[in-house]
Structure formats: C-alpha cells, structure tokens
Motif scaffolding. Structure first.
Motif, PDB file in Angstrom:
ATOM      1  N   THR A 103      18.201   6.371   4.695  1.00 13.76           N
ATOM      2  CA  THR A 103      17.950   5.875   6.060  1.00 13.76           C
ATOM      3  C   THR A 103      16.939   6.767   6.780  1.00 13.76           C
ATOM      4  N   ALA A 104      17.084   8.071   6.621  1.00 13.63           N
ATOM      5  CA  ALA A 104      16.122   9.000   7.241  1.00 13.63           C
ATOM      6  C   ALA A 104      14.742   8.850   6.628  1.00 13.63           C
ATOM      7  N   VAL A 105      14.679   8.651   5.316  1.00 20.72           N
ATOM      8  CA  VAL A 105      13.378   8.459   4.653  1.00 20.72           C
ATOM      9  C   VAL A 105      12.691   7.201   5.165  1.00 20.72           C
ATOM     10  N   ILE A 106      13.484   6.143   5.401  1.00 19.39           N
ATOM     11  CA  ILE A 106      12.889   4.916   5.946  1.00 19.39           C
ATOM     12  C   ILE A 106      12.290   5.176   7.329  1.00 19.39           C
ATOM     13  N   ALA A 107      13.020   5.922   8.163  1.00 18.71           N
ATOM     14  CA  ALA A 107      12.479   6.253   9.494  1.00 18.71           C
ATOM     15  C   ALA A 107      11.207   7.083   9.366  1.00 18.71           C
ATOM     16  N   GLN A 108      11.186   8.019   8.414  1.00 17.93           N
ATOM     17  CA  GLN A 108       9.999   8.849   8.207  1.00 17.93           C
ATOM     18  C   GLN A 108       8.821   8.008   7.734  1.00 17.93           C
ATOM     19  N   ARG A 109       9.086   7.128   6.775  1.00 20.12           N
ATOM     20  CA  ARG A 109       8.000   6.269   6.272  1.00 20.12           C
ATOM     21  C   ARG A 109       7.505   5.297   7.352  1.00 20.12           C
ATOM     22  N   SER A 110       8.405   4.834   8.204  1.00 17.03           N
ATOM     23  CA  SER A 110       7.994   3.943   9.298  1.00 17.03           C
ATOM     24  C   SER A 110       7.089   4.673  10.277  1.00 17.03           C
ATOM     25  N   ALA A 111       7.428   5.926  10.602  1.00 20.35           N
ATOM     26  CA  ALA A 111       6.580   6.715  11.499  1.00 20.35           C
ATOM     27  C   ALA A 111       5.221   6.965  10.881  1.00 20.35           C
ATOM     28  N   ALA A 112       5.186   7.262   9.581  1.00 24.22           N
ATOM     29  CA  ALA A 112       3.901   7.480   8.902  1.00 24.22           C
ATOM     30  C   ALA A 112       3.051   6.215   8.921  1.00 24.22           C
ATOM     31  N   LEU A 113       3.710   5.057   8.779  1.00 23.68           N
ATOM     32  CA  LEU A 113       2.974   3.792   8.824  1.00 23.68           C
ATOM     33  C   LEU A 113       2.408   3.552  10.220  1.00 23.68           C
TER      34      LEU A 113
ATOM     35  N   ILE B 116      -5.009   4.160   3.744  1.00 22.54           N
ATOM     36  CA  ILE B 116      -3.858   4.979   4.150  1.00 22.54           C
ATOM     37  C   ILE B 116      -2.740   4.086   4.675  1.00 22.54           C
ATOM     38  N   VAL B 117      -3.105   3.036   5.431  1.00 21.51           N
ATOM     39  CA  VAL B 117      -2.103   2.094   5.921  1.00 21.51           C
ATOM     40  C   VAL B 117      -1.420   1.393   4.754  1.00 21.51           C
ATOM     41  N   ASP B 118      -2.197   0.965   3.769  1.00 23.04           N
ATOM     42  CA  ASP B 118      -1.606   0.281   2.603  1.00 23.04           C
ATOM     43  C   ASP B 118      -0.653   1.210   1.849  1.00 23.04           C
ATOM     44  N   GLN B 119      -1.047   2.465   1.687  1.00 23.32           N
ATOM     45  CA  GLN B 119      -0.173   3.416   0.994  1.00 23.32           C
ATOM     46  C   GLN B 119       1.120   3.649   1.780  1.00 23.32           C
ATOM     47  N   ALA B 120       0.996   3.750   3.127  1.00 30.07           N
ATOM     48  CA  ALA B 120       2.185   3.960   3.953  1.00 30.07           C
ATOM     49  C   ALA B 120       3.120   2.758   3.882  1.00 30.07           C
ATOM     50  N   ARG B 121       2.568   1.562   3.811  1.00 31.60           N
ATOM     51  CA  ARG B 121       3.408   0.353   3.676  1.00 31.60           C
ATOM     52  C   ARG B 121       4.127   0.341   2.321  1.00 31.60           C
TER      53      ARG B 121
ATOM     54  N   THR C 263       1.597   5.806  12.422  1.00 25.96           N
ATOM     55  CA  THR C 263       0.486   6.746  12.597  1.00 25.96           C
ATOM     56  C   THR C 263      -0.772   6.233  11.909  1.00 25.96           C
ATOM     57  N   ALA C 264      -0.610   5.736  10.692  1.00 27.84           N
ATOM     58  CA  ALA C 264      -1.763   5.214   9.963  1.00 27.84           C
ATOM     59  C   ALA C 264      -2.357   3.993  10.662  1.00 27.84           C
ATOM     60  N   GLU C 265      -1.495   3.134  11.211  1.00 28.88           N
ATOM     61  CA  GLU C 265      -1.990   1.960  11.921  1.00 28.88           C
ATOM     62  C   GLU C 265      -2.705   2.352  13.212  1.00 28.88           C
ATOM     63  N   VAL C 266      -2.198   3.401  13.898  1.00 31.16           N
ATOM     64  CA  VAL C 266      -2.880   3.877  15.109  1.00 31.16           C
ATOM     65  C   VAL C 266      -4.270   4.395  14.762  1.00 31.16           C
ATOM     66  N   ASN C 267      -4.363   5.205  13.701  1.00 33.97           N
ATOM     67  CA  ASN C 267      -5.675   5.729  13.302  1.00 33.97           C
ATOM     68  C   ASN C 267      -6.616   4.599  12.887  1.00 33.97           C
ATOM     69  N   LEU C 268      -6.070   3.585  12.229  1.00 32.95           N
ATOM     70  CA  LEU C 268      -6.898   2.426  11.872  1.00 32.95           C
ATOM     71  C   LEU C 268      -7.396   1.716  13.120  1.00 32.95           C
ATOM     72  N   ASP C 269      -6.517   1.602  14.123  1.00 38.92           N
ATOM     73  CA  ASP C 269      -6.925   0.931  15.359  1.00 38.92           C
ATOM     74  C   ASP C 269      -7.989   1.741  16.103  1.00 38.92           C
ATOM     75  N   TYR C 270      -7.949   3.076  15.960  1.00 34.07           N
ATOM     76  CA  TYR C 270      -8.948   3.914  16.625  1.00 34.07           C
ATOM     77  C   TYR C 270     -10.341   3.761  16.025  1.00 34.07           C
ATOM     78  N   THR C 271     -10.467   3.094  14.891  1.00 33.88           N
ATOM     79  CA  THR C 271     -11.808   2.826  14.368  1.00 33.88           C
ATOM     80  C   THR C 271     -12.539   1.794  15.216  1.00 33.88           C
ATOM     81  N   ASN C 272     -11.809   1.097  16.079  1.00 35.31           N
ATOM     82  CA  ASN C 272     -12.428   0.182  17.043  1.00 35.31           C
ATOM     83  C   ASN C 272     -12.661   0.948  18.338  1.00 35.31           C
ATOM     84  N   ILE C 273     -13.904   1.197  18.689  1.00 31.52           N
ATOM     85  CA  ILE C 273     -14.261   1.916  19.920  1.00 31.52           C
ATOM     86  C   ILE C 273     -14.395   0.878  21.022  1.00 31.52           C
ATOM     87  N   VAL C 274     -13.446   0.875  21.954  1.00 35.36           N
ATOM     88  CA  VAL C 274     -13.414  -0.139  22.999  1.00 35.36           C
ATOM     89  C   VAL C 274     -13.623   0.519  24.355  1.00 35.36           C
TER      90      VAL C 274
END
Length: 364
Positions: free
Chosen positions: A136-146, A72-77, A148-159
């Motif tokens: 410009t708005a689409v770039i902001a939207q895609r950045s937010a989606a990226l 999902i992160v790769d697709q968002a990038r 979000t995907a990176e946050v979910n990826l980081d949550y796979t690490n249970i610390v």
C-alpha cells in the motif's frame, strides 16, 4: 579726478505665478511586468508568441520537447501498475496465510499439530499482512512519482499566466533551455500598457517634500514638445546609494491610452511641490547682486535676503523675506518693496550709453 559713473542693469518687481518644483530623470515602465520562465530543461520545439503579441491567460507561448518527460511518465505508470499487481498477489498470499493460521490453531487445540507448527503459521500470516501494508505504501509512492512526472511533462508547455502584451522574447526554436541552477527568462509580459509608470531617482535633499498624489509632469525624447501629466503613486522607502549619493525611487503613475509611451523610454520629470498665484516676485539675479562700492552692512537674519532697489538713481538696500523659489523668480513675502520697482541685477563702471547687462526676458 572724478570717478567714472556707474551704470546699473535693472529688472522690475512683478506679480505672477511661482511654481516650486524638483526635476529628476527616470524610466518609463509598465505597472506590472510578468517574467515567464521554464521550470524544466530541454530544447524549444515550438514557439507561438513573439514581440508585441497580445496573449491571454493560459495561452501557449512555447513548447519544450516533451519526449524525455513523456518517457518518465510512462515508466512511472508502469511502476504504479506493477505495484497494484504486487498488492493483488500479496493479498492472495495473506488470505492463504490467514486460513492456514486459523486451521493450525484449531488442530493445536485437538493436539493434532505441534505448538511450533501453529506458531509458524501465525508468523506467516503476520508477515503477509505486513507485506500488504508495504505494498500500500509503495502504491502511494509510485502514485506520487507519477504525479511529479506528469507535472514536469506539463511544464514543457510554456503558457502565459496573465492577459497582456509580450514586451520581450529571449528564446528561439531549437534553443536549449537549462533550468538546473536558476529559472531562465523566456518572455516578459506587460499586463496593461495603457497604465504606465515612471521610476525616478530623487535625491535625499528633495525627498522630504514629496507625498503621494502630488502632481508631476514629464517629457520623453520621442515627443519633445509633448508634456505628459501624472501623479506620484508611491515614494519607496528603499534608499539607493551610488558614489555616496543617496536617492529614493519615486513612482509616477501615467495613463497611456494612445500607447505612445514605450517601456524603457527616458523621462525628464518635473514634480510640482507648491504654487503661488499673483505672488510678488523678484528675479533670482537680484538676490545675488551687491554693489562693488557698497558699505559694510549688518548680517541678515535667518530666512531673509537683501536686494538692491534703484531709487532716485541710487541703489538702496532692502531686506526682504523670501518664500517660494522656482529657479527663475523668488517670492517676496515681506519687505519694503512694491510692484513695478526696479531691482539691480548688475553694474558696470565707465562712460557708456549702453546698459550694463542685457536684461533677460521676463517669464509670464
């Protein structure tokens, strides 16, 4: 025929300590227990913490399979890169549309092109400029989606969020964690096992005399001969009603430097409310005794009690005022009695050389 003699069992009035206390049962718990859960769903790929593991803040305890979230992160990038490319293209189109609009406006002044041609060029320029704003708005939207995907990826690490000790582990390698409806509990981490607390349930009839910093003692079944000392740190204002019995949670703080107390132990607590040193005291049995042949006596005033003292081999009723009571002895605050006198606690009728009741051992 002469009636058979009456024999009395007596105990002396003594001086000693009286401690008024209440008893309650409770559970030993860590002062602060942190629940470590999972924000995302997936299969547990690795596990690094187990029961009794000492952990530090930020330490990795488990890892959920990150591959679905990595994709999902790769697709968002890729979407964000596409949006950046699109705005480059649309900015070039905007520059061309601006040049065409300016040229047609100049030609219109010389009568070379028609008004409609100049208006079409101006409209194309405005559309190109709006398209750049959309990009410009689409770039902001895609950045937010990226993000979000990176946050979910980081949550796979249970610390671990704190320093502490793992007291419960509810996950194993290969287990699927489902976080769709509620966050599953993976680990319980006690922040400091050297500081424990006992959560007791005290009935509403006893809660009125409890205050913070009141001393308390308790025992646990693992150490029946050892008495632990603590103090009340909180009397919670949240009643609990079970079968029409109202109780309140009273928290007793205790230091557990040797780690002998374990979470979940059942504690039998004794909360000390008041003490009297060298109090004139009488056994509680004497307050409940009345001779079978006694004549009717006037009712007692409020706060008073009647005891029977053996004087010259005859029972004599004495009205006394009672203070503290520790379930074995009651304090006498006033009354025509003195230390060493014997109070009656029982009687028998008949010819016998044995005392009517075996006198209980005095508690010193």
């Amino acid at each position: 025929m002469r009636p058979p003699p009456t024999h009395y069992a007596t105990l002396p009035i003594t001086r000693g300590e009286i401690a008024h206390s209440i008893s309650a049962t409770g559970t030993v718990n860590p002062v602060l227990t942190i629940i470590v859960g999972s924000y995302v769903s997936g299969v547990i790929q690795q596990q690094f913490c187990d029961f009794n593991t000492r952990v530090h803040k930020g330490q990795l305890c488990a890892k959920i399979d990150p591959r679905p979230y990595q994709s999902i992160v790769d697709q968002a990038r890729a979407d964000l890169a596409n949006a950046h490319a699109q705005i480059v293209k649309d900015r070039a189109q905007l520059a061309y549309a601006k040049s065409a609009a300016d040229r047609d406006a100049t030609l219109l002044q010389h009568g070379i092109v028609s008004q409609d041609t100049a208006d079409n060029a101006r409209s194309a320029y405005d559309q190109a400029r709006a398209q750049v704003a959309v990009d410009t708005a689409v770039i902001a939207q895609r950045s937010a989606a990226l993000r979000t995907a990176e946050v979910n990826l980081d949550y796979t690490n249970i610390v671990s969020p704190v320093d502490g000790t793992v007291v419960s582990r509810n996950v194993t390698i290969g287990q699927t964690v489902a976080a769709s409806f509620q966050t599953p509990t993976l680990f319980l981490i006690a922040t400091d096992l050297t500081q424990m607390q006992v959560d007791t349930n005290v009935s509403e009839s006893d809660i009125g005399g409890l205050r913070e910093n009141t001393p308390a003692t308790f025992t646990v079944e693992a150490f029946p001969k050892r008495q632990f000392a603590g103090r009340i740190v909180q009397v919670r204002q949240a009643p609990q009603t079970v079968q029409n019995v109202v109780t309140y949670d009273v928290v007793i703080g205790i230091r557990n430097l040797d780690l002998s107390l374990k979470p979940g132990m059942t504690a039998t607590t004794r909360i000390l409310l008041a003490t009297r040193e060298h109090a004139l005291r009488v056994p509680d049995q004497a307050l409940r005794f009345a001779p079978s042949q006694a004549a009717s006596l006037p009712p007692l005033p409020a706060g008073s009690a009647r005891i029977w003292v053996l004087r010259q081999a005859r029972p004599v009723a004495v009205t006394v005022t009672i203070g503290l009571d520790d379930d074995s002895y009651s304090e006498i605050t006033s009354g025509d009695v003195r230390e060493g006198e014997r109070v009656i606690v029982g009687e028998t009728t008949g010819r016998t050389n044995a005392p009517a009741l075996a006198a209980p051992r005095l508690r010193t």
